[in-house]
Design a protein around this motif. Structure first.
Motif, PDB file in Angstrom:
ATOM      1  N   ASP A 164      -8.922   2.915   2.724  1.00  0.00           N
ATOM      2  CA  ASP A 164      -8.290   1.660   2.302  1.00  0.00           C
ATOM      3  C   ASP A 164      -7.393   1.880   1.089  1.00  0.00           C
ATOM      4  OD1 ASP A 164     -10.925  -0.760   3.116  1.00  0.00           O
ATOM      5  OD2 ASP A 164      -9.351   0.191   4.301  1.00  0.00           O
ATOM      6  N   GLN A 167      -4.225   3.601   2.283  1.00  0.00           N
ATOM      7  CA  GLN A 167      -3.386   2.655   3.045  1.00  0.00           C
ATOM      8  C   GLN A 167      -2.702   1.659   2.121  1.00  0.00           C
ATOM      9  OE1 GLN A 167      -3.165   4.358   6.090  1.00  0.00           O
ATOM     10  NE2 GLN A 167      -2.813   2.291   6.776  1.00  0.00           N
ATOM     11  N   THR A 168      -3.456   1.152   1.125  1.00  0.00           N
ATOM     12  CA  THR A 168      -2.888   0.170   0.178  1.00  0.00           C
ATOM     13  C   THR A 168      -1.756   0.821  -0.601  1.00  0.00           C
ATOM     14  OG1 THR A 168      -5.083  -0.780  -0.048  1.00  0.00           O
ATOM     15  CG2 THR A 168      -3.451  -1.451  -1.664  1.00  0.00           C
ATOM     16  N   GLU A 171       1.285   1.076   1.589  1.00  0.00           N
ATOM     17  CA  GLU A 171       1.946  -0.212   1.796  1.00  0.00           C
ATOM     18  C   GLU A 171       2.712  -0.645   0.561  1.00  0.00           C
ATOM     19  OE1 GLU A 171      -1.178  -2.838   3.146  1.00  0.00           O
ATOM     20  OE2 GLU A 171      -1.417  -1.644   4.962  1.00  0.00           O
TER      21      GLU A 171
END
Lengths: 174, 64
Positions: A164, A167-168, A171
């Motif tokens: 996570d 991924q954050t 992004e």
């Protein structure tokens, strides 16, 4: 009554006690308005997770049955069943954790990472103490499997937290 | 299919995914899943999001 019957009765009473205590705590929390809340997406994924867990448990119990047909049972009936249940729980919880459906809206996955890790280590420690101090193989299957289950879930949670974060960051960079 | 309209409406109001999730009553991961197109929200959730972002259902969710 022989010893094994007392042992079985003790286990049944133990399970019933835990069940009743959990029920009382759950009802009290509901009365106080402290219910565990999941959103609609989480509830849908939990439904899928229960399915996955159910089928994994079913297939492992079938596999145990087939193994026992031709070979000597690799463990007692209870231990073989416990292993199947543990695999089912791992499938359910692992699927729910990976899809962000295990932790309630007001919860944090990192807390479960620690909790699962501690429970896993304690279970393994109980077996090790039994084996080294008391020279007994009590808990060889149950404590080791339970410990392995919780350590595996802790590992899944840790991997999920790292994934996570990555991924954050991706992004935010986009 | 990604919901870029939702993402830009959220950005226009300068609300993070976490804040929008809190206002709507869902998890941040659910808002993220809706924006990435990985989850189709129910009509109730769509309406709740529209109310917070002050948009209509057509503006945020209609594939037209």
């Amino acid at each position: 009554m022989n010893d094994s019957l007392y042992f079985t009765l003790g286990m049944v009473v133990g399970f019933l006690f835990v069940f009743v205590v959990a029920l009382i705590i759950s009802k009290r929390r509901k009365k106080q308005g402290k219910t565990t809340e999941y959103d609609e997406r989480q509830k849908a994924i939990q439904g899928k997770a229960y399915k996955v867990g159910f089928f994994v448990m079913m297939f492992s119990l079938i596999a145990n049955g087939i193994l026992c047909m031709d070979m000597k049972p690799w463990a007692s009936v209870f231990d073989m069943t416990f292993t199947g249940i543990a695999l089912g729980i791992f499938a359910f919880a692992g699927y729910a954790i990976w899809n962000d459906a295990y932790v309630a809206l007001d919860g944090k996955l990192s807390r479960y990472t620690w909790l699962f890790g501690i429970i896993g280590v304690l279970n393994i420690a109980v077996y090790v103490i039994n084996h080294i101090v008391y020279e007994s193989d009590d808990g060889l299957i149950t404590n080791v499997i339970a410990g392995g289950l919780f350590l595996a879930l802790s590992f899944v949670a840790v991997v999920k937290l790292i994934y996570d974060k990555v991924q954050t960051k991706k992004e935010l960079d986009e | 299919m990604k919901n870029l309209r939702l993402k830009s409406a959220r950005g226009a109001m300068d609300i993070s995914q976490s804040k929008l999730a809190e206002l709507v009553g869902v998890s941040r991961q659910t808002i993220n899943a809706i924006e990435k197109g990985d989850y189709n929200p129910t009509i109730n959730l769509c309406i709740a999001i529209c109310k917070v972002l002050n948009k209509t259902l057509d503006e945020l969710f209609w594939e037209g």
